[in-house]
Design an enzyme around this catalytic site. Structure first.
Site, short mmCIF file in Angstrom:
data_model
loop_
_atom_site.label_atom_id
_atom_site.label_comp_id
_atom_site.label_asym_id
_atom_site.label_seq_id
_atom_site.Cartn_x
_atom_site.Cartn_y
_atom_site.Cartn_z
N ASP A 131 0.80 -1.25 0.00
CA ASP A 131 0.00 0.00 0.00
C ASP A 131 0.82 1.29 0.00
O ASP A 131 0.46 2.26 0.69
CB ASP A 131 -0.97 0.01 1.20
CG ASP A 131 -1.95 -1.14 1.16
OD1 ASP A 131 -1.87 -1.98 0.26
OD2 ASP A 131 -2.81 -1.21 2.07
N GLU A 146 -4.59 -0.88 -1.41
CA GLU A 146 -5.93 -0.92 -0.80
C GLU A 146 -6.85 -0.05 -1.66
O GLU A 146 -6.46 1.05 -2.08
CB GLU A 146 -5.87 -0.37 0.63
CG GLU A 146 -7.22 -0.47 1.34
CD GLU A 146 -7.16 -0.02 2.81
OE1 GLU A 146 -6.06 0.10 3.36
OE2 GLU A 146 -8.25 0.20 3.38
N LYS A 159 -6.65 -4.84 -3.21
CA LYS A 159 -7.33 -5.51 -2.09
C LYS A 159 -8.35 -4.56 -1.45
O LYS A 159 -8.06 -3.39 -1.23
CB LYS A 159 -6.29 -5.98 -1.05
CG LYS A 159 -5.46 -4.87 -0.42
CD LYS A 159 -4.40 -5.47 0.48
CE LYS A 159 -3.55 -4.43 1.17
NZ LYS A 159 -4.26 -3.55 2.09
N LYS A 209 -7.69 -4.74 4.73
CA LYS A 209 -6.38 -4.38 5.25
C LYS A 209 -5.36 -5.47 4.94
O LYS A 209 -4.21 -5.20 4.64
CB LYS A 209 -6.46 -4.14 6.77
CG LYS A 209 -7.48 -3.08 7.19
CD LYS A 209 -7.27 -1.75 6.49
CE LYS A 209 -8.25 -0.70 6.96
NZ LYS A 209 -8.23 0.50 6.10
N VAL A 244 3.13 0.30 4.20
CA VAL A 244 2.39 1.06 5.23
C VAL A 244 0.97 0.54 5.36
O VAL A 244 0.43 -0.02 4.42
CB VAL A 244 2.37 2.56 4.87
CG1 VAL A 244 3.78 3.12 4.82
CG2 VAL A 244 1.65 2.84 3.54
N THR A 245 0.38 0.76 6.53
CA THR A 245 1.04 1.22 7.74
C THR A 245 1.39 0.00 8.59
O THR A 245 0.71 -1.03 8.51
CB THR A 245 0.13 2.18 8.57
OG1 THR A 245 -1.05 1.49 8.98
CG2 THR A 245 -0.25 3.42 7.79
N CYS A 285 -2.14 -2.45 7.77
CA CYS A 285 -2.10 -3.39 6.63
C CYS A 285 -0.88 -4.29 6.65
O CYS A 285 -0.95 -5.46 6.23
CB CYS A 285 -2.21 -2.63 5.32
SG CYS A 285 -3.86 -1.90 5.12
N GLN A 299 7.97 -13.14 21.81
CA GLN A 299 7.59 -14.52 22.09
C GLN A 299 8.24 -15.49 21.10
O GLN A 299 7.59 -16.40 20.57
CB GLN A 299 6.07 -14.68 22.06
CG GLN A 299 5.34 -13.74 23.03
CD GLN A 299 3.84 -13.87 22.94
OE1 GLN A 299 3.28 -14.86 23.40
NE2 GLN A 299 3.21 -12.88 22.33
#
Ligand code: C5J
Length: 235
Positions: free
Chosen positions: A21, A69, A126, A129, A154-155, A159, A199
């Site tokens: 995007d 987008e 698309k 997002k 971005v961002t 997205c 994690q």
């Protein structure tokens, strides 16, 4: 290559650069991002490092996929919940200085000149997002035998994150280039990157583009001289 939370390995033959995007609607004044009250200049630091990454992956012959987008001109793919959310000055479909906001085919919805796709690269339109929802993105990755994604754009927390999370669930190994992703909110940028690598790499890996460029240079022979295929647009 060095990355957080630990070294990331990739094979250039099965790795795609995904540029999310990088559209005028998000990076330039008068578009969707600004209509939501954002300072669009916050995203522009991503452009220069991303230009260097694009040049290197093009020379190395990696698959390159750009996303945009946007919605159909008749708004038939725009859920009312997305249209009516918030108090934007200009809503999706309204006429702004760069054309209708976030509408496919409009000048503002296209990718910025600095990062324009070249022949042989995929452009995925698309409505959401994430890059997988209601698009051919997954089919393109399968067709090209891609297993690893190097992600920019971005961002970061919207997205980029949605796409990385969706890709992770589908079994792709994702490396997010920390200086090639941008947010309107510095605190979100920092935390969004932390969330990817936390994690033990719950969603993937994070590294600056310089580390990826060094690894790519070390892993690829001289540039492929075959002619690129024609541009492909898929949604
Ligand atoms: C947003 C995006 N932020 N590309 N879109 O609405 O992240």
């Amino acid at each position: 290559m060095s990355a957080r939370p630990y070294d990331f390995t990739f094979d250039p033959a099965t790795t795609a650069l995904v540029v999310i995007d990088m559209q005028r609607d998000f990076l330039e004044p008068g578009g969707f991002g600004e209509s939501l009250g954002n300072d669009v200049s916050q995203l522009r630091s991503t452009i220069e490092p991303l230009q260097a990454v694009l040049a290197a992956v093009r020379a190395a012959g990696l698959t390159v996929i750009h996303t945009r987008e946007g919605h159909l001109p008749d708004l038939s793919d725009l859920p009312p919940a997305k249209l009516h959310r918030g108090d934007a000055a200009l809503r999706i479909g309204d006429l702004g200085p760069k054309g209708r906001i976030l509408i496919r085919g409009e000048y503002g919805q296209d990718i910025i000149d600095e990062l324009a796709p070249v022949d042989g690269e995929y452009v995925i339109d698309k409505p959401g997002k994430g890059a997988f929802y209601a698009t051919a993105f997954g089919d393109v990755l399968a067709e090209k035998g891609i297993t690893s994604l190097v992600v920019a754009g971005v961002t970061t927390e919207v997205c980029v994150h949605t796409t990385v999370r969706e890709a992770n669930d589908r079994g792709f190994e994702c490396l997010v280039l920390s200086d090639c992703v941008g947010s309107y909110f510095p605190e979100f940028q920092r935390v969004a990157l932390e969330m990817v690598a936390a994690q033990g790499g719950i969603f993937g890996w994070v590294a600056p583009s310089a580390d990826f460029l060094a690894a790519l240079a070390a892993s690829t022979p001289a540039a492929d001289s075959t002619l690129p295929a024609p541009a492909v647009t898929a949604s």
